[in-house]
Design an enzyme around this catalytic site. Sequence first.
Site, mmCIF file in Angstrom:
data_model
loop_
_atom_site.group_PDB
_atom_site.id
_atom_site.type_symbol
_atom_site.label_atom_id
_atom_site.label_comp_id
_atom_site.label_asym_id
_atom_site.label_seq_id
_atom_site.Cartn_x
_atom_site.Cartn_y
_atom_site.Cartn_z
ATOM 1 N N ASP A 71 31.239 61.792 20.023
ATOM 2 C CA ASP A 71 32.041 62.011 18.818
ATOM 3 C C ASP A 71 32.188 63.503 18.517
ATOM 4 O O ASP A 71 31.285 64.131 17.969
ATOM 5 C CB ASP A 71 31.383 61.300 17.634
ATOM 6 C CG ASP A 71 32.268 61.294 16.398
ATOM 7 O OD1 ASP A 71 33.384 61.850 16.456
ATOM 8 O OD2 ASP A 71 31.854 60.731 15.375
ATOM 9 N N ASP A 269 39.652 64.513 17.560
ATOM 10 C CA ASP A 269 38.447 63.727 17.287
ATOM 11 C C ASP A 269 38.293 62.609 18.314
ATOM 12 O O ASP A 269 39.047 61.653 18.317
ATOM 13 C CB ASP A 269 38.553 63.140 15.869
ATOM 14 C CG ASP A 269 37.313 62.362 15.455
ATOM 15 O OD1 ASP A 269 36.326 62.379 16.196
ATOM 16 O OD2 ASP A 269 37.353 61.735 14.384
#
Length: 419
Positions: A71, A269
């Site tokens: 992440d 992201d």
Amino acid sequence: MGGLLILPWLLLLAELGGAEAGGGTAMAMALRAEKTAAGAAPSKLFFKRDVTLTVSVTVGSPPQNLSMVLDTGSELSWLQCPGPAFRPNLSATYLAIPFANPACRDRTRDLPSPPFPNPSNRLCRVSVSYADGSSADGDLSSDVLRLGQAPAVRALFSCVQTPPSSPGAAGLLGLNQGSLSFISQMGAKKFSYCISAGSSDGVLLLGGVAPLVPLNYTPLVRISLPLPYFDRVAYSVQLEGIRVGAAVLPIPKAVLEPDHTGAGQTIVDSGTQFSFLLGPAYAVLKTEFLRQTRGLLAELGEPGFAFQGAFDTCFRLPAAAAPPREKLPTVALMLRGGAEVAVAAELLLYPAAGQLRRGGKEAVWCLTFGNSELVPLESYIIGHHHQQNLWVEYDLQLARLGFGPVRCDVAAQRLARLV
């Protein structure tokens, strides 16, 4: 992506072994199976793409093999413990951080919420919230983490008992620019990944290798002043425009830039599946996409329907048929400096699971760009679904991101044979 894009990848791979360029020896990792290479650098990890990207990590002494979500939109890594995931009591190198320890105060400076003492044990308690409403609350901890053949790193992370939903993973590996991210703790100046389409392995590289494919770069946007809606440790870039087919959308520049509160930044992201646009930009994209696909796609015609609460540009297709992907217009996110993320073919539409119409004869498919205001989010997000078959490089030393189209499945296969 065409075969011409593969050639420079293959040529450069032959020169990759042991390469260094401003960030130390490169390490390649797979975001899928726990494959590690024997022999000389680079080591490698392959990753699996589904709703999340997952990478294999070993934690503790003796090492426990775990799967963690990759992440780039998060700082604080966390592991589910104690429990079936990570067992701290089995690791001789595990440490829990007391609230009185200076690390509790100094190392958590980039977190949105300050730490507080756990009333039950006086350990350093940290809490992180996510855009989907979930949160990860746990005690700040330390242990030895290792990815692939990279040197082991003693890293701080959160030990949580009740984790957010993360299918198939024991925790989350935070990779943003914050002081607690794994990238910051290991001191890497550059990392990159390539996400394959479908079920093929992707590849993650840690270290300072020269670009493996020709890249176009866009500078990172940094604002030093604290603003309520600007994430200063995210990988923020400047969205300059959106193109649908050959048409550049008439979106005012001010709509694409952060405002005085920081709302409107664009974040790359890997921890978010799809991409999101702020309401005004989304409305223009929706109108133009519907115009260019009129007669090609049948609109769903249900104003109250929104897939996953944010995707309301949806269509009805025969249940047994695939969308006419080759006829769909490409949607390109145009970034400052000439880089872009081009979304085409099978990446533009996604099936809404369990949504059938006309007695099961028709399926619902939705455009993979969501409306941030329905989430709600105060930013543009470029998710990992739209990063497939792109080499994405995070160059922290030069404060830029690079993008280059490539067949990631072929790239991963070639890299797997390097050592």
